[in-house]
Design an enzyme around this catalytic site. Structure first.
Site, PDB file in Angstrom:
ATOM      1  N   ASN A  24      29.709  58.310  36.874  1.00 49.29           N
ATOM      2  CA  ASN A  24      30.294  57.257  36.034  1.00 49.29           C
ATOM      3  C   ASN A  24      29.500  55.959  36.155  1.00 49.29           C
ATOM      4  OD1 ASN A  24      32.925  54.969  36.525  1.00 49.29           O
ATOM      5  ND2 ASN A  24      32.426  55.778  34.526  1.00 49.29           N
ATOM      6  N   MET A  69      41.531  53.646  32.678  1.00 51.46           N
ATOM      7  CA  MET A  69      41.393  52.209  32.406  1.00 51.46           C
ATOM      8  C   MET A  69      42.772  51.578  32.278  1.00 51.46           C
ATOM      9  SD  MET A  69      38.051  51.908  29.919  1.00 51.46           S
ATOM     10  CE  MET A  69      38.362  53.342  28.894  1.00 51.46           C
ATOM     11  N   ALA A  70      43.053  50.660  33.212  1.00 51.91           N
ATOM     12  CA  ALA A  70      44.351  49.988  33.242  1.00 51.91           C
ATOM     13  C   ALA A  70      44.542  49.218  31.938  1.00 51.91           C
ATOM     14  CB  ALA A  70      44.396  49.036  34.433  1.00 51.91           C
ATOM     15  N   HIS A 109      31.575  55.952  40.553  1.00 45.14           N
ATOM     16  CA  HIS A 109      31.074  54.864  39.709  1.00 45.14           C
ATOM     17  C   HIS A 109      29.906  54.218  40.470  1.00 45.14           C
ATOM     18  CE1 HIS A 109      31.946  50.630  37.836  1.00 45.14           C
ATOM     19  NE2 HIS A 109      30.768  51.096  37.492  1.00 45.14           N
ATOM     20  N   CYS A 119      38.935  50.289  42.718  1.00 42.97           N
ATOM     21  CA  CYS A 119      39.356  49.064  42.039  1.00 42.97           C
ATOM     22  C   CYS A 119      38.889  47.838  42.816  1.00 42.97           C
ATOM     23  CB  CYS A 119      40.864  49.034  41.858  1.00 42.97           C
ATOM     24  SG  CYS A 119      41.330  47.608  40.859  1.00 42.97           S
TER      25      CYS A 119
HETATM   26  C1  LIG Z   1      39.675  47.640  31.088  1.00 41.69           C
HETATM   27  C2  LIG Z   1      39.293  48.488  32.280  1.00 41.69           C
HETATM   28  C3  LIG Z   1      40.280  48.980  33.104  1.00 41.69           C
HETATM   29  C4  LIG Z   1      39.942  49.799  34.200  1.00 41.69           C
HETATM   30  N1  LIG Z   1      40.935  50.333  34.966  1.00 41.69           N
HETATM   31  C5  LIG Z   1      40.632  51.252  35.923  1.00 41.69           C
HETATM   32  C6  LIG Z   1      41.660  51.956  36.613  1.00 41.69           C
HETATM   33  O1  LIG Z   1      42.865  51.812  36.343  1.00 41.69           O
HETATM   34  N2  LIG Z   1      41.272  52.837  37.591  1.00 41.69           N
HETATM   35  C7  LIG Z   1      39.954  53.069  37.891  1.00 41.69           C
HETATM   36  O2  LIG Z   1      39.654  53.875  38.767  1.00 41.69           O
HETATM   37  N3  LIG Z   1      38.974  52.429  37.233  1.00 41.69           N
HETATM   38  C8  LIG Z   1      39.278  51.542  36.253  1.00 41.69           C
HETATM   39  N4  LIG Z   1      38.282  50.950  35.539  1.00 41.69           N
HETATM   40  C9  LIG Z   1      36.875  51.327  35.806  1.00 41.69           C
HETATM   41  C10 LIG Z   1      36.435  52.458  34.868  1.00 41.69           C
HETATM   42  O3  LIG Z   1      37.194  53.624  35.095  1.00 41.69           O
HETATM   43  C11 LIG Z   1      34.932  52.785  35.067  1.00 41.69           C
HETATM   44  O4  LIG Z   1      34.752  53.175  36.400  1.00 41.69           O
HETATM   45  C12 LIG Z   1      34.042  51.599  34.772  1.00 41.69           C
HETATM   46  O5  LIG Z   1      34.414  50.949  33.575  1.00 41.69           O
HETATM   47  C13 LIG Z   1      32.563  52.041  34.676  1.00 41.69           C
HETATM   48  O6  LIG Z   1      32.383  52.980  33.642  1.00 41.69           O
HETATM   49  P1  LIG Z   1      31.755  52.576  32.198  1.00 41.69           P
HETATM   50  O7  LIG Z   1      30.403  51.964  32.461  1.00 41.69           O
HETATM   51  O8  LIG Z   1      31.673  53.861  31.445  1.00 41.69           O
HETATM   52  O9  LIG Z   1      32.697  51.576  31.582  1.00 41.69           O
HETATM   53  C14 LIG Z   1      38.581  50.101  34.480  1.00 41.69           C
HETATM   54  C15 LIG Z   1      37.598  49.578  33.643  1.00 41.69           C
HETATM   55  C16 LIG Z   1      37.924  48.790  32.547  1.00 41.69           C
HETATM   56  C17 LIG Z   1      36.821  48.263  31.655  1.00 41.69           C
END
Ligand SMILES: Cc1cc2nc3c(=O)[nH]c(=O)nc-3n(C[C@H](O)[C@H](O)[C@H](O)COP(=O)(O)O)c2cc1C
Length: 333
Positions: free
Chosen positions: A202, A18-19, A171, A102
């Site tokens: 995911n 998560m960025a 995802h 992304c």
């Molecule tokens: C704040 C934030 C930053 C994220 N940054 C990235 C990232 O840098 N690289 C990436 O592959 N996914 C990124 N994601 C996506 C998450 O890794 C994940 O795929 C997505 O939130 C779905 O999973 P969840 O339902 O468990 O949140 C980000 C998601 C959030 C909420």
């Protein structure tokens, strides 16, 4: 327990990249709560090659975080390969992950992130080039497709496998969905059935029970948790424990939550500096406070904090306020 290349992952619970969140301070905290694998926030290939000081700081990995997966993104083979080589030779990462999920326009308009999902051949080409150039195992994190008419998750994951990729994280949303709607676990299941490399599922794992359901419904090797871990690293511990023993341990007390928040803050200060860390910590602190009754005032006040002392004093007086109210209730009842 599963393996990504030669890297042993001791349990199926994976912290999502998560960025702006998954720096060493947060990752280490999550790791201490038992994650099998932690992923770092995405890093731009070009920023690595330009030696951008902020980016180089993002490559720092504490020994205690391992095994760790470091994610890079880019739209051109040349720069992606060079950046992967740098990560391979100069960082403590165990796994090199390529971002193909992304959705934000800033990334997709450079042909990076989710843009790749439209073309399995390009995926094959890019992944094969990176795999050839590095020693560490290479993985890919992808969305299921670009939009509902272009769901090529199976073809894309097979392309990753053919190219020598050692795992895929999927995802269950399309690029167009961004974070709306529900993650489609059926497509994740189809991917798992179509490849031999480990698949990490995911999307929408919000509770330990969700994690179990995802493992059972899709057969994936790992479950990746993103938003549910924000300000909630014990979600990882509760999930690891639930999957292992079936026991659902209670949420920590408010005091315990705030103590973890302050530990996170102190790690962020050590990593960056007090001024930056306190500013960044405002959003985290609000996440740590989420769901605690009567938090509105303290959540607002956090945004005015400039120093560690101010933030800690504010948080600890909130804890005392909550505990005093709890005691009052006990005495009254
Ligand atoms: C704040 C934030 C930053 C994220 N940054 C990235 C990232 O840098 N690289 C990436 O592959 N996914 C990124 N994601 C996506 C998450 O890794 C994940 O795929 C997505 O939130 C779905 O999973 P969840 O339902 O468990 O949140 C980000 C998601 C959030 C909420």
């Amino acid at each position: 327990m599963f393996k990504i290349g030669n890297v042993q992952i001791n349990n199926p619970v994976v912290l999502a990249p998560m960025a702006g969140v998954c720096n060493s301070a947060f990752r280490l905290t999550v790791k201490e709560f038992g994650a099998g694998l932690v992923c770092a926030e995405m890093v731009s290939d070009k920023a690595i090659l330009f030696n951008n000081p902020k980016t180089m700081g993002m490559l720092y990995i504490d020994e205690r975080e391992k095994p760790l997966s470091l994610q890079i993104f880019g739209g051109e083979k040349e720069t992606l390969v060079q950046a992967a080589k740098y990560v391979d030779q100069h960082t403590n990462a165990d796994i090199i992950d390529i971002n193909m999920g992304c959705p934000v326009p800033k990334i997709t308009k450079c042909d990076a992130g989710a843009k790749w999902l439209l073309d399995p051949n390009k995926i094959y080409d890019m992944v094969a080039a990176v795999v050839d150039a590095v020693e560490k195992p290479v993985t890919v994190k992808m969305r299921i497709g670009w939009d509902e008419n272009h769901i090529y998750a199976v073809e894309n994951a097979q392309a990753v496998e053919r190219a020598g990729g050692q795992a895929v994280a999927v995802h269950g949303r399309t690029r167009v969905q961004m974070y709306e709607g529900k993650a489609d676990w059926n497509v994740i299941k189809q991917v798992k059935e179509a490849v031999r490399i480990p698949v990490i599922g995911n999307g929408d794992v919000q509770t330990p029970q969700d994690a179990k359901r995802m493992l059972e419904q899709t057969g994936v090797d790992g479950v990746m948790i993103g938003r549910a871990a924000l300000g909630n690293p014990w979600m990882i511990y509760r999930t690891v424990r639930y999957l292992k023993t079936g026991e659902l341990i209670p949420e920590p007390s408010v005091r315990e939550k705030i103590e973890v928040c302050i530990l996170h803050l102190d790690r962020l200060i050590a990593l960056k500096n007090e001024y930056i860390a306190v500013k960044e910590m405002r959003k985290h602190a609000a996440w740590y406070l989420k769901g605690i009754r009567g938090n509105a005032k303290v959540r607002n006040a956090i945004n005015e904090c400039q120093t560690r002392d101010e933030l800690v004093t504010l948080l600890m007086s909130f804890v005392e306020e909550v505990e005093a109210k709890e005691q009052h209730v006990v005495i009254e009842s």
